[in-house]
Design a protein around this motif. Structure first.
Motif, short mmCIF file in Angstrom:
data_model
loop_
_atom_site.label_atom_id
_atom_site.label_comp_id
_atom_site.label_asym_id
_atom_site.label_seq_id
_atom_site.Cartn_x
_atom_site.Cartn_y
_atom_site.Cartn_z
N GLY A 15 31.29 48.36 37.50
CA GLY A 15 30.90 49.63 38.07
C GLY A 15 29.58 49.59 38.81
O GLY A 15 29.23 50.54 39.53
N SER A 17 26.49 47.58 41.28
CA SER A 17 26.41 47.15 42.68
C SER A 17 25.52 45.92 42.81
O SER A 17 24.60 45.71 42.01
CB SER A 17 25.84 48.27 43.55
N VAL A 64 39.04 44.41 48.27
CA VAL A 64 37.66 44.90 48.30
C VAL A 64 37.48 46.09 49.23
O VAL A 64 36.39 46.68 49.27
CB VAL A 64 36.68 43.78 48.71
N ARG A 67 35.20 49.28 48.79
CA ARG A 67 34.15 49.00 47.81
C ARG A 67 33.04 48.12 48.41
O ARG A 67 31.87 48.26 48.03
CB ARG A 67 34.73 48.30 46.58
N PHE A 68 33.43 47.21 49.29
CA PHE A 68 32.47 46.28 49.89
C PHE A 68 32.23 46.65 51.35
O PHE A 68 33.14 47.14 52.03
CB PHE A 68 33.00 44.84 49.84
N MET A 83 28.15 45.28 47.80
CA MET A 83 29.28 45.34 46.89
C MET A 83 29.06 46.46 45.88
O MET A 83 28.09 46.42 45.11
CB MET A 83 29.45 44.00 46.16
N ASN A 84 29.92 47.46 45.91
CA ASN A 84 29.84 48.60 45.00
C ASN A 84 31.07 48.64 44.10
O ASN A 84 32.08 48.00 44.38
CB ASN A 84 29.75 49.89 45.81
N SER A 85 30.97 49.41 43.04
CA SER A 85 32.09 49.57 42.09
C SER A 85 32.66 48.21 41.69
O SER A 85 33.89 48.01 41.72
CB SER A 85 33.18 50.45 42.73
N LEU A 86 31.79 47.32 41.32
CA LEU A 86 32.22 45.96 41.01
C LEU A 86 33.11 45.92 39.77
O LEU A 86 32.94 46.71 38.83
CB LEU A 86 31.00 45.07 40.82
N LYS A 87 34.05 44.98 39.81
CA LYS A 87 35.01 44.80 38.73
C LYS A 87 34.88 43.38 38.18
O LYS A 87 34.45 42.47 38.91
CB LYS A 87 36.43 45.00 39.25
N ASP A 90 35.93 40.56 40.35
CA ASP A 90 35.11 40.17 41.49
C ASP A 90 34.22 38.97 41.16
O ASP A 90 33.54 38.44 42.05
CB ASP A 90 34.22 41.34 41.94
#
Length: 122
Positions: A15, A17, A64, A67-68, A83-87, A90
């Motif tokens: 979640g 960045s 991505v 999100r990216f 990079m946002n909302s990372l999982k 990733d």
């Protein structure tokens, strides 16, 4: 020829960045198409995003998209990957790549950086 150095990787919770940078040296940066790729352990290197020479066109892998964000500053010889909302999926080594051609097929970029590790914890 162009030399590429990535920075900005690290450990982040799901979640969160991160912002990656790729500094280029050598020939005129603005004449290169730039891309970001990643490689997770045991997997092949895969396309993440790329950007045209002027920055007017960008492309993203479906995984991505939304999100990216890839961007470039030709005055600073730098390309970025926000990079946002990372999982957790990733998690990978992220590579910057450059090529003088207008269109590059897949991973056929001429020049590559050494990579920077991104780890996303769950």
């Amino acid at each position: 020829q162009v030399q590429l150095v990535e920075s900005g990787g690290g450990l982040v919770q799901a979640g969160g960045s991160l912002s990656l940078s790729c500094a280029a040296s050598g020939r005129r940066f603005s004449t290169y198409r730039m891309g970001w790729f990643r490689q997770a352990p045991g997997k092949e290197r895969e396309f993440v995003a790329d950007i045209s020479r002027s920055g007017s066109s960008t492309y993203y892998a479906d995984s991505v998209k939304g999100r990216f964000t890839i961007s470039r500053d030709n005055a600073k010889n730098t390309v970025y990957l926000q990079m946002n909302s990372l999982k957790p999926e990733d998690t990978a080594v992220y590579y910057c790549a450059a090529d003088p051609r207008t269109v590059v097929a897949g991973k056929a970029y001429d020049y590559w950086g050494q990579g920077t590790q991104v780890t996303v914890s769950s």
